[in-house]
Design an enzyme around this catalytic site. Sequence first.
Site: not given
Lengths: 430, 430
Positions: A48-49, A107, A134, A136, A138, A189, A192, A207
């Site tokens: 986008r940028r 997802k 789903v 990450g 794994i 962190g 969010e 998921k």
Amino acid sequence: MMRTRPLKVALLGCGVVGSEVARIMTTHADDLAQRIGAPVELAGVAVRRPSKVREGIPADLVTTDATALVKRGDIDVVVEVIGGIEPARTLITTAFEHGASVVSANKALLAQDGAALHAAAEEHGRDLYYEAAVAGAIPLIRPLRESLAGDKVNRVLGIVNGTTNFILDKMDSTGAGYQEALDEATALGYAEADPTADVEGFDAAAKAAILAGIAFHTRVRLDDVYREGMTEVTAADFRSAKEMGCTIKLLAICERAADGGSVTARVHPAMIPLSHPLASVRGAYNAVFVESDAAGQLMFYGPGAGGSPTASAVLGDLVAVCRNRLNGATGPGESAYAALPVSPMGEVVTRYHISLDVADKPGVLAQVATVFAEHGVSIDTVRQQGKDGEASLVVVTHRASDASLSGTVEALRKLDTVRGVASIMRVEGE
Amino acid sequence: MMRTRPLKVALLGCGVVGSEVARIMTTHADDLAQRIGAPVELAGVAVRRPSKVREGIPADLVTTDATALVKRGDIDVVVEVIGGIEPARTLITTAFEHGASVVSANKALLAQDGAALHAAAEEHGRDLYYEAAVAGAIPLIRPLRESLAGDKVNRVLGIVNGTTNFILDKMDSTGAGYQEALDEATALGYAEADPTADVEGFDAAAKAAILAGIAFHTRVRLDDVYREGMTEVTAADFRSAKEMGCTIKLLAICERAADGGSVTARVHPAMIPLSHPLASVRGAYNAVFVESDAAGQLMFYGPGAGGSPTASAVLGDLVAVCRNRLNGATGPGESAYAALPVSPMGEVVTRYHISLDVADKPGVLAQVATVFAEHGVSIDTVRQQGKDGEASLVVVTHRASDASLSGTVEALRKLDTVRGVASIMRVEGE
């Protein structure tokens, strides 16, 4: 027998995951070529940028016109790591129309429009892979789709959201309340600024829909998934859980009914015994526990999010999809042949832990027990504690349907002697 | 789009695993057909004792002539669940020569002759799948070969033998000695009458060779695997482990050297911290912990043996191999392109927990510490306990090479003040 013409990859999105995918494609180019049987080349990166400096990505590959990139016609694989519904959905469909296979980490889109996307992939004879969508890094989609392809999965219990597991683990280990644990997750962190998608279970529900679909060879839509967040879990709930030898996790639960004729999918906080392998999943880790006819109990554990782990899953899919293209074949597509009905939450059968605030006088327990009996909910244990005219009653039930339990709770609330229902928590994993 | 001509499967061996494979092929025939895209048919079952009644298997399918069965020419997939080197090896090679793909559960054969069998499969354009050879039902080979195909695996730590994990778990939880725990394992059917292959680590070593080969894209032969059994682990070792916040597991460890230029594979008992996910693997369960560059830390957990779980893994492979045949393709073959050298045990670097029986007099610690220093082994902690003129000294080292540690121990044994080296245990998973 290495082919020399490289396979061309278009990358849609270059955020945390996308930039890591690009980095690994560059630094591990030789390994990837050996594993695929042909070199792979980053042919374009849609962002986008465009002004943002992207280390290691040649400026002439960067474009803001994602549509033109997927329409080029010479792209072998489109890697979609934009997220969200649009423009991702249109770009993926366009990619299939122009001959590319697709690897996606999306997802939300898969849970909402998986059936249509799979149909588009099949129509054009292309692959749609989405291991990263789903849990990450794994490996989960591939084991469910392929390793257990000769088995019958009966239940999937998953911790599939790292943010909420971090918060619940913190509450468990420190005795903190929800808000305090959330604040720490935000500061570190793990959560969010707007944590709604995580703490209200929306992320886990997407998921759950994907997992249920794969596990039961049945289309499960996001709307089919019952969802309850974990914002109302209290420090008192954790104390109750400890007394029962349990902890509390936000679980995505996909189940085949005992008669095999229907399935359910749901997300809610639940007590699970400390002896259950999921109980020891700490911090922001994810884990998915699978019960099947032949294999028995399996668990898959690892980081559920983050740029690097998600990129690992994307690249595993990229290698598979590239190999399929070289073979002129496709991997397993959507498998929805079983087409089992998805039952509503009321038909889910499980155990319950209910805390009631009651008047501290004789006969209350008898009244309460009568209500449970009238609704066909059998009581396993009751614990009564009195203090200053008030008392609390903790009831743990045997297995009962959610509808019966709801009816019971409604009736309990009408009793004069019941001052309030302090908490209702399902008990799973036994 | 179901093909109607069935794919033909020859089953070699009809013991605990084979009979379960046959049973599931019959009871789940419709599911398998849907998942493959064509029906599969049991075309023949080779056994040693044809007179034994085999429920659900038509007598006219049973034969004692396995060679004739694999030579029939109309067999699409041979499922080998005989075990051992011969006749399995010759039968598999013959199967490839006569156009069949092969699914095998044979860890001993794969560890010893994997390279030759893979070469035979490739020569004839056929598949060789063997998910069931390592850790039973746990999807492991496929995730390592495919899901992590875009990642770089640095370490594999596995509990890959259920018998020894049962024994060690029993010793840990009850304080029992080795013999007592072994007796219970035997009585419960977890250990065979002759437990040598399990307790001396032979079984785990075969699996370590297979895992290292796949993880590092390098051929690792059984002879390359350092092997130490767990028969000398004592109740005292478990007490020492507990004092360190550890437990003891028999681990298969495959590592890439820090400089990336070589690999090692080994099997031995080791202390691991209780906080490590492998520490909570109980009973006869298996689990494999994988550390990779991008994915980070993953763990795969489940039953490592048994007819049903192993059959689940065999059937997952069968579905994949059948799909490949319908596509006219093959799955990923052996990947040994990295061809890294396999270093000997002396070059392995880890930490050590050493218990010494020493004379209880001044200056002993100084003597002992000097020996460690002279061999370049740095000491992390020392604990000294005196009793009646005798004393024990427990030393935990920093990371050092196995060769340096061996040199240290040899020198310690020569000290007048050291009465004996009570135990040496590696410390892993930190």
